[in-house]
Design a protein around this motif. Structure first.
Motif, mmCIF file in Angstrom:
data_model
loop_
_atom_site.group_PDB
_atom_site.id
_atom_site.type_symbol
_atom_site.label_atom_id
_atom_site.label_comp_id
_atom_site.label_asym_id
_atom_site.label_seq_id
_atom_site.Cartn_x
_atom_site.Cartn_y
_atom_site.Cartn_z
ATOM 1 N N GLN A 1 43.147 35.315 40.596
ATOM 2 C CA GLN A 1 41.732 35.562 40.307
ATOM 3 C C GLN A 1 41.589 36.811 39.446
ATOM 4 O O GLN A 1 40.836 36.829 38.463
ATOM 5 C CB GLN A 1 40.959 35.730 41.618
ATOM 6 N N SER A 2 42.315 37.858 39.803
ATOM 7 C CA SER A 2 42.293 39.099 39.031
ATOM 8 C C SER A 2 42.814 38.866 37.611
ATOM 9 O O SER A 2 42.200 39.318 36.628
ATOM 10 C CB SER A 2 43.163 40.152 39.734
ATOM 11 N N ILE A 3 43.929 38.165 37.489
ATOM 12 C CA ILE A 3 44.515 37.899 36.175
ATOM 13 C C ILE A 3 43.562 37.106 35.300
ATOM 14 O O ILE A 3 43.352 37.426 34.118
ATOM 15 C CB ILE A 3 45.862 37.156 36.333
ATOM 16 N N ASN A 4 42.973 36.067 35.857
ATOM 17 C CA ASN A 4 42.030 35.241 35.087
ATOM 18 C C ASN A 4 40.783 36.033 34.706
ATOM 19 O O ASN A 4 40.276 35.897 33.579
ATOM 20 C CB ASN A 4 41.649 34.000 35.886
ATOM 21 N N ASN A 5 40.299 36.870 35.603
ATOM 22 C CA ASN A 5 39.127 37.688 35.294
ATOM 23 C C ASN A 5 39.433 38.675 34.172
ATOM 24 O O ASN A 5 38.600 38.910 33.285
ATOM 25 C CB ASN A 5 38.657 38.437 36.538
ATOM 26 N N TYR A 6 40.629 39.275 34.211
ATOM 27 C CA TYR A 6 41.012 40.208 33.148
ATOM 28 C C TYR A 6 41.020 39.505 31.795
ATOM 29 O O TYR A 6 40.543 40.053 30.788
ATOM 30 C CB TYR A 6 42.396 40.809 33.424
ATOM 31 N N HIS A 7 41.547 38.304 31.741
ATOM 32 C CA HIS A 7 41.718 37.620 30.461
ATOM 33 C C HIS A 7 40.433 37.019 29.897
ATOM 34 O O HIS A 7 40.450 36.453 28.805
ATOM 35 C CB HIS A 7 42.801 36.547 30.579
ATOM 36 N N LYS B 1 38.043 38.915 28.895
ATOM 37 C CA LYS B 1 37.858 39.809 27.749
ATOM 38 C C LYS B 1 39.185 40.319 27.194
ATOM 39 O O LYS B 1 39.227 40.779 26.048
ATOM 40 C CB LYS B 1 36.961 40.988 28.141
ATOM 41 N N ASP B 2 40.235 40.258 28.012
ATOM 42 C CA ASP B 2 41.579 40.656 27.570
ATOM 43 C C ASP B 2 41.548 42.022 26.889
ATOM 44 O O ASP B 2 42.004 42.201 25.760
ATOM 45 C CB ASP B 2 42.154 39.596 26.627
ATOM 46 N N ASN B 3 41.022 43.001 27.605
ATOM 47 C CA ASN B 3 40.809 44.342 27.048
ATOM 48 C C ASN B 3 41.268 45.372 28.073
ATOM 49 O O ASN B 3 40.749 45.415 29.196
ATOM 50 C CB ASN B 3 39.327 44.533 26.729
ATOM 51 N N VAL B 4 42.241 46.203 27.698
ATOM 52 C CA VAL B 4 42.791 47.181 28.640
ATOM 53 C C VAL B 4 41.768 48.238 29.049
ATOM 54 O O VAL B 4 41.986 48.961 30.028
ATOM 55 C CB VAL B 4 44.051 47.864 28.063
ATOM 56 N N ASP B 5 40.669 48.342 28.305
ATOM 57 C CA ASP B 5 39.637 49.319 28.634
ATOM 58 C C ASP B 5 38.511 48.731 29.490
ATOM 59 O O ASP B 5 37.570 49.434 29.849
ATOM 60 C CB ASP B 5 39.043 49.910 27.353
ATOM 61 N N GLU B 6 38.618 47.454 29.805
ATOM 62 C CA GLU B 6 37.593 46.800 30.627
ATOM 63 C C GLU B 6 37.701 47.332 32.059
ATOM 64 O O GLU B 6 38.763 47.261 32.685
ATOM 65 C CB GLU B 6 37.792 45.285 30.625
ATOM 66 N N PRO B 7 36.614 47.887 32.600
ATOM 67 C CA PRO B 7 36.678 48.424 33.968
ATOM 68 C C PRO B 7 36.811 47.307 34.994
ATOM 69 O O PRO B 7 36.321 46.196 34.800
ATOM 70 C CB PRO B 7 35.347 49.173 34.114
ATOM 71 N N VAL B 8 37.489 47.615 36.083
ATOM 72 C CA VAL B 8 37.655 46.625 37.144
ATOM 73 C C VAL B 8 36.308 46.361 37.812
ATOM 74 O O VAL B 8 35.516 47.275 38.026
ATOM 75 C CB VAL B 8 38.691 47.108 38.181
ATOM 76 N N ASN B 9 36.057 45.101 38.112
ATOM 77 C CA ASN B 9 34.849 44.705 38.835
ATOM 78 C C ASN B 9 35.302 43.939 40.071
ATOM 79 O O ASN B 9 35.328 42.716 40.087
ATOM 80 C CB ASN B 9 33.947 43.845 37.945
ATOM 81 N N ASN B 10 35.698 44.704 41.080
ATOM 82 C CA ASN B 10 36.289 44.113 42.277
ATOM 83 C C ASN B 10 35.225 43.371 43.087
ATOM 84 O O ASN B 10 34.249 43.974 43.520
ATOM 85 C CB ASN B 10 36.930 45.210 43.132
ATOM 86 N N PRO B 11 35.413 42.060 43.307
ATOM 87 C CA PRO B 11 34.380 41.270 43.980
ATOM 88 C C PRO B 11 34.435 41.332 45.498
ATOM 89 O O PRO B 11 33.567 40.753 46.165
ATOM 90 C CB PRO B 11 34.689 39.844 43.500
ATOM 91 N N THR C 1 47.995 44.247 35.889
ATOM 92 C CA THR C 1 47.622 43.440 34.721
ATOM 93 C C THR C 1 47.317 44.324 33.518
ATOM 94 O O THR C 1 47.772 44.046 32.398
ATOM 95 C CB THR C 1 46.408 42.546 35.049
ATOM 96 N N VAL C 2 46.562 45.379 33.729
ATOM 97 C CA VAL C 2 46.265 46.306 32.634
ATOM 98 C C VAL C 2 47.554 46.939 32.120
ATOM 99 O O VAL C 2 47.786 47.020 30.899
ATOM 100 C CB VAL C 2 45.265 47.386 33.087
ATOM 101 N N GLN C 3 48.424 47.348 33.048
ATOM 102 C CA GLN C 3 49.673 47.985 32.620
ATOM 103 C C GLN C 3 50.564 46.998 31.868
ATOM 104 O O GLN C 3 51.254 47.379 30.912
ATOM 105 C CB GLN C 3 50.421 48.560 33.819
ATOM 106 N N TRP C 4 50.567 45.742 32.280
ATOM 107 C CA TRP C 4 51.340 44.709 31.569
ATOM 108 C C TRP C 4 50.957 44.700 30.090
ATOM 109 O O TRP C 4 51.819 44.649 29.203
ATOM 110 C CB TRP C 4 51.058 43.362 32.211
#
Length: 208
Positions: free
Chosen positions: A13-19, A21-31, A49-52
């Motif tokens: 879920q986290s990986i899909n949410n990151y992608h 926008k696929d942006n390392v500067d996107e802040p986490v939005n923990n649900p 994911t961001v570090q990857w």
């Protein structure tokens, strides 16, 4: 649903949410709600994911040296954050099992539950990205076939690691393994332990 199944679902879920926008500067939005295991697992994977992707960026052969240094500093900070999150997750498990009395012949495991979940989180990222490569239309057929073979190995590893984590947690609950957690005590970010850093501090103070 087992704890490993829950973790796998949350990691993806986290990986899909990151992608999205696929942006390392996107802040986490923990649900997930504060204080829950689910929130910790989501936050843990978001860091990974961001570090990857930071690791991808810094390997750009055309990157400017100043920008590369900024990314390296960011990766260092991320590594520390990742370690802190793993230790926080271990504290959750220590509290969960605090009333378990280990058997007299209980053994120690070489890694804690949280570090096993750390590997599980990274494995989710490997599978996600290897799957992309296995199906990338712009790649050659040979490349896709090679990546498909690697993907199959990763999927087998996922099955084995999931079972190993389940066994570890069951053994802790049944007193067969006693859980101990050690701080990683990383030295390179500590101004009092890294000789380069404390020499710089000393030199700066001398200039004053």
């Amino acid at each position: 649903m087992s704890i490993t199944d829950t973790a796998w679902e949350i990691f993806n879920q986290s990986i899909n949410n990151y992608h999205v926008k696929d942006n390392v500067d996107e802040p986490v939005n923990n649900p997930f709600s504060s204080g829950t295991l689910e929130r910790i697992l989501y936050a843990k994977n978001w860091i990974d994911t961001v570090q990857w992707h930071l690791e991808d960026i810094i390997r750009d052969t055309n990157i400017e040296p100043i920008e590369a240094l900024k990314i390296k500093r960011r990766i260092d900070a991320s590594n520390q954050e990742r370690t802190d999150m793993v230790e926080f997750l271990d504290s959750w498990f220590l509290q969960k099992y605090e009333n378990i009395t280990p058997n007299t012949d209980a053994k120690l495991n070489s890694e804690t539950p949280a570090w096993a979940f750390d590997r599980f989180s990274i494995l989710a990222l490997k599978i996600y990205h290897m799957s992309l490569e296995a199906h990338r239309e712009s790649a050659s057929e040979e490349h896709r076939n090679n990546c498909s073979k690697k993907l199959n190995v990763l999927l087998e590893q996922k099955k084995d690691l999931s079972e190993a984590i389940k066994q570890l947690l069951d053994d802790i609950e049944n007193g067969k393994i006693k859980m101990k957690s050690y701080k990683q005590m990383k030295m390179y970010n500590d101004e009092s332990l890294n000789p380069i850093l404390y020499q710089n501090v000393k030199n700066d103070q001398t200039k004053i």
